[in-house]
Scaffold this active site. Structure first.
Site, PDB file in Angstrom:
ATOM      1  N   ARG A  29       0.852  -1.195   0.000  1.00 48.62           N
ATOM      2  CA  ARG A  29       0.000   0.000   0.000  1.00 48.62           C
ATOM      3  C   ARG A  29       0.894   1.253   0.000  1.00 48.62           C
ATOM      4  NH1 ARG A  29      -3.329  -1.639   5.233  1.00 48.62           N
ATOM      5  NH2 ARG A  29      -1.290  -2.571   5.647  1.00 48.62           N
ATOM      6  N   LYS A  89       2.696   1.468   7.076  1.00 45.45           N
ATOM      7  CA  LYS A  89       3.136   0.609   8.182  1.00 45.45           C
ATOM      8  C   LYS A  89       4.099   1.337   9.101  1.00 45.45           C
ATOM      9  CE  LYS A  89       2.061  -3.134   8.660  1.00 45.45           C
ATOM     10  NZ  LYS A  89       0.824  -3.616   9.326  1.00 45.45           N
ATOM     11  N   TYR A 108       0.336   3.872  10.647  1.00 47.02           N
ATOM     12  CA  TYR A 108       0.115   2.866  11.693  1.00 47.02           C
ATOM     13  C   TYR A 108       1.421   2.753  12.471  1.00 47.02           C
ATOM     14  CZ  TYR A 108      -4.177   1.097   9.467  1.00 47.02           C
ATOM     15  OH  TYR A 108      -5.442   0.971   8.949  1.00 47.02           O
ATOM     16  N   HIS A 110       1.507   0.926  15.981  1.00 47.12           N
ATOM     17  CA  HIS A 110       1.447  -0.307  16.797  1.00 47.12           C
ATOM     18  C   HIS A 110       2.633  -0.392  17.758  1.00 47.12           C
ATOM     19  CE1 HIS A 110      -1.981  -1.774  14.578  1.00 47.12           C
ATOM     20  NE2 HIS A 110      -1.353  -1.566  13.444  1.00 47.12           N
ATOM     21  N   GLU A 132      -3.959   3.819  14.336  1.00 39.16           N
ATOM     22  CA  GLU A 132      -4.803   2.858  15.059  1.00 39.16           C
ATOM     23  C   GLU A 132      -5.376   3.401  16.369  1.00 39.16           C
ATOM     24  OE1 GLU A 132      -1.545   2.529  14.615  1.00 39.16           O
ATOM     25  OE2 GLU A 132      -0.589   2.058  16.522  1.00 39.16           O
ATOM     26  N   ASP A 284      -4.513 -11.592  13.715  1.00 40.45           N
ATOM     27  CA  ASP A 284      -3.597 -10.516  14.127  1.00 40.45           C
ATOM     28  C   ASP A 284      -3.707 -10.228  15.620  1.00 40.45           C
ATOM     29  OD1 ASP A 284      -6.136  -9.406  13.860  1.00 40.45           O
ATOM     30  OD2 ASP A 284      -5.368  -7.441  13.280  1.00 40.45           O
TER      31      ASP A 284
END
Ligand SMILES: NC(=O)c1ccc[n+]([C@@H]2O[C@H](COP(=O)([O-])OP(=O)(O)OC[C@H]3O[C@@H](n4cnc5c(N)ncnc54)[C@H](O)[C@@H]3O)[C@@H](O)[C@H]2O)c1
Length: 384
Positions: A29, A89, A108, A110, A132, A284
């Site tokens: 992406r 990411k 994102y 995380h 997120e 996930d």
């Protein structure tokens, strides 16, 4: 507080926005599409796109150039010249050296399990805003929803393919044909993933049973699908019977902030039909099926007790064009606010958006990450 119109039409700020090519394994992406680049350049901002950043999502460099973005050969030149970097990411180790004081990073992140990345963002005083953790006015997570929509719809497409004999399945066509009954699909969890899976499975003509713990959610789904969906309350007895009858089981359970409960046990899997297929989308978060273990796009499936398991942790990467468009539809209005107002004012103007801030000026500003890593937490109210 800035109004919607002032954030979207008047640019109080001129920003250089960088869009690097994703380097994480199998990530295809891209953070901003040509449509986004056009809106930013129209608003007076400068957009730097790394060469081929959009290629795997079917957005060639020429599409960005045509709307006034500049194509840059090396990642270092994108990161080094941009005020704000928009990615998909979380940065991987080879990207950490690009961090510098004052850089705004919107992607994102995380961070909870990623201590080394958190260290670097804090050390370099990067303003790290995580997709997120951004919330909307309803308190939901608008930048996670599109990927659940994609994964939910994809789960049926993938499951239907694995049911074909060539892929190890029992050779069932989900829609059946006149004179032959349709396949049985059992969906566990009736949230975003489950609802989108149900739409696709019903669209194919399958017989669909959806299991959820929330009676209110089952009532809503019964209304939405006008009785075409068989709803079932979640307990071990019901799940054992529904999975034993199913040709395709889809796992879409989520307990926010916790690992997924293993509600389809190994014993239940052993009673499923040979050649049936499991797609555990919740993998996930550890998976809601006991026999599920994470797989990748290069090696997506394996068998347990004759049941095919597909447990890819980043399913949306299989359809990067759709996924990029779906993700950026949701992220772009925030990108525009950050560009027009500057990060601090944009975050101050929207409390839900401010929840996206994870690192700021060397401080960790997201409580769950601080708790997880046993670090000091600084509330936003002390910083913004
Ligand atoms: N593999 C991937 O690529 C991928 C992509 C997107 C999302 N996901 C994951 O899919 C999962 C589901 O996401 P979502 O957005 O649909 O979540 P959601 O919160 O919208 O839905 C979860 C549903 O699970 C239900 N539930 C909770 N406990 C249950 C139980 N014991 N039995 C039956 N139902 C139960 C809830 O009532 C809720 O309706 C998450 O783990 C998410 O991270 C994975």
């Amino acid at each position: 507080m800035a109004t919607q119109s002032s954030t979207e039409s008047e640019s109080e700020n001129q920003m250089i926005i960088g869009v690097p090519k994703e380097v994480k394994d199998h990530e295809s992406r891209v953070g901003i599409t040509p449509a986004g680049a056009k809106a930013l350049t129209d608003a007076g901002h400068k957009v730097l796109v790394e060469k081929d950043a959009g290629l795997l999502s079917s957005f060639p460099d020429e599409d960005y150039q045509a709307v006034g973005a500049e194509i840059v050969g090396a990642a270092a030149n994108v990161w080094g010249n941009a005020d704000m970097v928009v990615k998909v990411k979380e940065p991987v180790e080879q990207e950490y050296w690009h961090f510098r004081e004052g850089l705004v990073l919107f992607t994102y992140l995380h961070l909870a399990p990623l201590k080394a990345l958190t260290d670097k963002l804090l050390e370099k005083k990067v303003t790290g805003i995580a997709y997120e953790t951004v919330k909307d006015r309803l308190g939901t997570l608008p930048l996670l929803t599109p990927m659940s929509e994609v994964a939910g719809r994809l789960s049926v497409q993938v499951g239907a393919a694995y049911l074909e004999k060539e892929h190890g399945g029992r050779g069932v066509l989900l829609g059946g044909v006149p004179g032959v009954p349709p396949g049985n699909v059992c969906i566990i969890g009736g949230g975003i993933v489950g609802t989108n899976a149900a739409k696709m499975a019903l669209g194919l003509g399958a017989k669909v049973t959806l299991v959820d713990l929330s009676l209110n959610r089952l009532r809503e789904l019964d209304d939405i699908f006008s009785g075409r969906l068989h709803t079932l309350y979640s307990n071990a007895y019901n799940i054992e019977r529904a999975t034993a009858e199913a040709d395709l089981v889809i796992g879409g359970v989520l307990i926010p902030g916790a690992a997924a409960p293993k509600i389809v046990t190994r014993g239940m899997v052993s009673k499923m039909k040979r050649g049936a297929v499991i797609v555990d989308v919740a993998i996930d978060q550890g998976g809601c099926i006991e026999t599920a273990k994470p797989t990748t796009h290069s090696n997506p499936s394996y068998e347990v007790d004759g049941v095919v398991h597909y447990c890819v942790t980043n399913m949306p990467a299989a359809v990067p064009n759709t996924s990029t468009l779906a993700l950026t539809n949701a992220t772009f209005p925030y990108v525009m606010k950050l560009a027009n107002l500057g990060a601090q004012a944009a975050l101050q103007a929207d409390a839900g958006f401010a929840e996206g801030l994870n690192t700021f000026n060397g401080k960790l500003t997201y409580k769950a990450v601080a708790d997880n890593q046993a670090r000091e937490f600084t509330p936003l109210s002390e910083l913004l």
